[in-house]
Motif scaffolding. Sequence first.
Motif, PDB file in Angstrom:
ATOM      1  N   CYS A  42    -117.713 -81.222-152.843  1.00  0.00           N
ATOM      2  CA  CYS A  42    -118.548 -80.486-153.708  1.00  0.00           C
ATOM      3  C   CYS A  42    -117.738 -79.086-153.839  1.00  0.00           C
ATOM      4  O   CYS A  42    -118.202 -78.766-155.376  1.00  0.00           O
ATOM      5  CB  CYS A  42    -119.406 -80.158-153.788  1.00  0.00           C
ATOM      6  N   SER A  45    -119.644 -75.347-154.022  1.00  0.00           N
ATOM      7  CA  SER A  45    -120.375 -75.045-154.756  1.00  0.00           C
ATOM      8  C   SER A  45    -121.539 -74.823-154.213  1.00  0.00           C
ATOM      9  O   SER A  45    -122.597 -74.838-155.193  1.00  0.00           O
ATOM     10  CB  SER A  45    -120.392 -76.222-155.858  1.00  0.00           C
ATOM     11  N   CYS A  87    -118.381 -73.624-146.727  1.00  0.00           N
ATOM     12  CA  CYS A  87    -118.234 -72.992-147.928  1.00  0.00           C
ATOM     13  C   CYS A  87    -118.514 -71.872-148.580  1.00  0.00           C
ATOM     14  O   CYS A  87    -118.270 -71.398-149.401  1.00  0.00           O
ATOM     15  CB  CYS A  87    -118.214 -73.637-149.347  1.00  0.00           C
TER      16      CYS A  87
END
Length: 112
Positions: A42, A45, A87
């Motif tokens: 992704c 994100s 992330c």
Amino acid sequence: MPKITFLPHQDICPNGAEIQVKTGTSICRAALDNGIELEHACELSCACTTCHVIVREGFDSLTTATEQEEDLLDKAWGLEAESRLACQALIGNEDLLIEIPRYTLNYAKETH
């Protein structure tokens, strides 16, 4: 600067790795910037679980997981109490010991 030690992973870093990182950097960004190719379907994100890691040491020094991250983590393979999405986990001042799970669920990647 804190240090991240990645335990050996058969495909991503067979010999393990040790890197120095700036406080406030995400685990995933630090890994990618140092040639450790964590999956991140992704694009960092917080929309998948491909960058799932297990923080074996230093867990409490990371930023707190958001509700969105915790909801996604429920779908991760091999979830443990010390699991985070790389992330989203921002590095504090302590050194970290990271295990990359053997498997990940990547619905965006086609390998057939």
